[in-house]
Design an enzyme around this catalytic site. Sequence first.
Site, PDB file in Angstrom:
ATOM      1  N   GLY A  46       0.831  -1.197   0.000  1.00  0.00           N
ATOM      2  CA  GLY A  46       0.000   0.000   0.000  1.00  0.00           C
ATOM      3  C   GLY A  46       0.865   1.247   0.000  1.00  0.00           C
ATOM      4  O   GLY A  46       1.742   1.381   0.853  1.00  0.00           O
ATOM      5  N   ASN A  69      -2.436  -9.696  11.689  1.00  0.00           N
ATOM      6  CA  ASN A  69      -1.428  -8.653  11.572  1.00  0.00           C
ATOM      7  C   ASN A  69      -2.010  -7.283  11.858  1.00  0.00           C
ATOM      8  O   ASN A  69      -3.190  -7.022  11.639  1.00  0.00           O
ATOM      9  CB  ASN A  69      -0.792  -8.662  10.174  1.00  0.00           C
ATOM     10  CG  ASN A  69      -1.572  -7.831   9.181  1.00  0.00           C
ATOM     11  OD1 ASN A  69      -1.441  -6.603   9.149  1.00  0.00           O
ATOM     12  ND2 ASN A  69      -2.408  -8.474   8.386  1.00  0.00           N
ATOM     13  N   LEU A  73       0.208  -0.336   7.523  1.00  0.00           N
ATOM     14  CA  LEU A  73       0.505   0.244   6.200  1.00  0.00           C
ATOM     15  C   LEU A  73       1.823   1.013   6.144  1.00  0.00           C
ATOM     16  O   LEU A  73       1.945   2.012   5.452  1.00  0.00           O
ATOM     17  CB  LEU A  73      -0.658   1.131   5.725  1.00  0.00           C
ATOM     18  CG  LEU A  73      -1.924   0.361   5.353  1.00  0.00           C
ATOM     19  CD1 LEU A  73      -3.093   1.310   5.109  1.00  0.00           C
ATOM     20  CD2 LEU A  73      -1.692  -0.513   4.119  1.00  0.00           C
ATOM     21  N   CYS A 130      -8.105  -1.592   4.827  1.00  0.00           N
ATOM     22  CA  CYS A 130      -7.116  -1.972   5.831  1.00  0.00           C
ATOM     23  C   CYS A 130      -7.721  -1.763   7.217  1.00  0.00           C
ATOM     24  O   CYS A 130      -8.114  -0.652   7.557  1.00  0.00           O
ATOM     25  CB  CYS A 130      -5.847  -1.162   5.714  1.00  0.00           C
ATOM     26  SG  CYS A 130      -4.664  -1.615   7.000  1.00  0.00           S
ATOM     27  N   LYS A 165     -10.284  -3.021  -3.472  1.00  0.00           N
ATOM     28  CA  LYS A 165     -10.130  -4.133  -2.525  1.00  0.00           C
ATOM     29  C   LYS A 165     -11.081  -3.922  -1.365  1.00  0.00           C
ATOM     30  O   LYS A 165     -10.964  -2.939  -0.621  1.00  0.00           O
ATOM     31  CB  LYS A 165      -8.687  -4.218  -2.045  1.00  0.00           C
ATOM     32  CG  LYS A 165      -8.392  -5.453  -1.203  1.00  0.00           C
ATOM     33  CD  LYS A 165      -6.891  -5.615  -1.017  1.00  0.00           C
ATOM     34  CE  LYS A 165      -6.528  -6.864  -0.231  1.00  0.00           C
ATOM     35  NZ  LYS A 165      -5.059  -7.040  -0.129  1.00  0.00           N
ATOM     36  N   THR A 193      -8.320  -8.673   4.981  1.00  0.00           N
ATOM     37  CA  THR A 193      -8.320  -9.537   6.170  1.00  0.00           C
ATOM     38  C   THR A 193      -9.570  -9.349   7.035  1.00  0.00           C
ATOM     39  O   THR A 193     -10.242  -8.320   6.982  1.00  0.00           O
ATOM     40  CB  THR A 193      -7.099  -9.213   7.041  1.00  0.00           C
ATOM     41  OG1 THR A 193      -7.107  -7.807   7.328  1.00  0.00           O
ATOM     42  CG2 THR A 193      -5.813  -9.587   6.332  1.00  0.00           C
ATOM     43  N   GLY A 217      -4.515 -15.975   5.865  1.00  0.00           N
ATOM     44  CA  GLY A 217      -4.073 -17.367   5.891  1.00  0.00           C
ATOM     45  C   GLY A 217      -5.196 -18.346   5.613  1.00  0.00           C
ATOM     46  O   GLY A 217      -6.349 -17.950   5.373  1.00  0.00           O
ATOM     47  N   GLY A 244      -5.810 -16.923   1.889  1.00  0.00           N
ATOM     48  CA  GLY A 244      -5.406 -18.272   2.283  1.00  0.00           C
ATOM     49  C   GLY A 244      -4.935 -19.191   1.179  1.00  0.00           C
ATOM     50  O   GLY A 244      -4.901 -20.408   1.367  1.00  0.00           O
TER      51      GLY A 244
END
Lengths: 316, 282
Positions: A46, A69, A73, A130, A165, A193, A217, A244
């Site tokens: 990013g 996490n 950024l 994010c 996104k 995420t 993941g 993932g």
Amino acid sequence: MSDLTTRLGPLTLRNPVLLASGTAGFGRELAEYLDLAGLGGIIVKGTSPSPWYGNPGPRTVETPSGLINSIGLENPGLRHFLEEDLPWLRTQGATVIVNVVGRTVEEYAAVAEGLAGADGVAALELNISCPNVKAGGIQFGHDPRLAAEVTRAVKAACGRPLFVKLSPNAPDVPAVAEAVLEAGADGLSLINTYLALAIDVARLRPVLPSVFGGLSGPAIKPLALRWVWEAHARFRVPIIGMGGIREWSDAAEFLLAGAQAVAVGTASFTEPRTAAFVVEGLRKWLDERGFATVGEVVGLAHRAIDGEEAVPLGQS
Amino acid sequence: MSLPPPAARPRRAPLALRVAAHEDLGGGLRWLTLAAPDVAAAAEPGQFAHVRCGGGLGPDGALGTRRAYSLADADPDRGTVSLLYRVWGRGSVWLSQRRPGEVLDVLAPLGTPFRLDPHRTPVFVAGGTGVAPFIFLARRARQKGLRPLAFVGARTAAELAGGEFLAAAGAEVAVATDDGTAGFAGTVVDLVVRALEETAAAGGLAGPSPALYACGPHAMMAALAAACAAHGWPLQVSLETPMACGIGICLSCTVPGPRGPGFYRRCCVEGPVFDAREVAWE
């Protein structure tokens, strides 16, 4: 031999496998382990108008089949990208997609404007999802009206193919998707995420100073697939699927659910060559199953349940 | 100027390394030796190995991220590298069960090594399993004709780790325990500062002035950094922060430095060894 070329509206990639933003830096480290030119491309970290420091540590914690996490950024900013990273990426023959972040609509637009004149930027990925920065990011991703506004501003500043996104944490994900597509997005990146928590039992407090972080993941693969499936069914727009992916069959699932491309993220942390392995695995699978192009499998799993026609089985 | 085509570049890859020997040292410590001629030839003290461990809940039973262990020794003649580790979490419990002949998936050597000052007496300060990199560094120092001093601290005698390895590698070893059950009663920082001050008062070290190298708990290294700053002793520290990728792409393991460009540095790439002055200790 199957043709791995994949088309996402105005964007054509040499194969469907990308490196996911925030898990590949600007490519230099992974280039020690794989050939960037052998991938569909890299979605770089990013990038904001000026450098961002990121969050205090610890920044990640491992959980069953996942990683939470809260990096925040951290990035060296647009100028560094244009002067140092982009020229280097071009020497590698990499297809470059830039993940764009900002605190305000103006900051997002400033990054897009800076990229508009740069050679070698194939597309933009708009990061409005994010979970780890207070200003910018998530506030735009949760509100369809703000999401549309920032999409419109970025598209006006830079005409390159634009993928937005999305955050799975938004109260109404389809509403955000619809809003950004109406505002001019060429496609969707699904997904960022999942907001998540881990607690340190010894220290009696959250592991991460930020309390929550974003879960990635294998744990989120089925959740991500669901969004790709729904977006394909509802909008029929270009989709970059992620969440993932560790091996070719994970990527194949995303293609069958309706993505034209996929991005490998957290798996690169453990096996830096993962994305290259996924490319080879997909190539073998398409060959063996007798699919001539990637396009033939995109969304194919919908047919079985839509009852249009039987899915071709075992044509090898 | 034209670069070679990318595909022609030599690339790194995780290595399949066979367990050559695996010893239980007692006190929850293990000494693991891997057959790894290329790593042994290339490795520098302070670098680490990133080991893929099982014991996880992932699809293949592996943990989702690797585990980082300091290279405690490297023997280019035998083609082996060794790790000294404490058994305490999922990854290290799994690792402790590996037998000679089994093969591990390892990324190594990684990270920035210690920069051994050839003109100063090396003084190592280790807390707990922080002795690991100094076994390798002591050997390298002796090869360069230096006579290293090592100060090893622990809470209690039973937790003192690796002193005999340090001595065998050629360091003169002094120990400190918080409870006084072995050696100096107090912290290892108090011990080393007192020893260096007394030596200075007596007319200085027999040889050149000291250069300090430390690895251990954060509080130990913060205290040592303050003492070194006050005395003007150069100090390099090997840091440990929660690490995911080990190769610089995840930005998990960043270490705050003085504010400004590059405020955070990656422990896995720019570290794990840092000049103590480049680290914000608060």
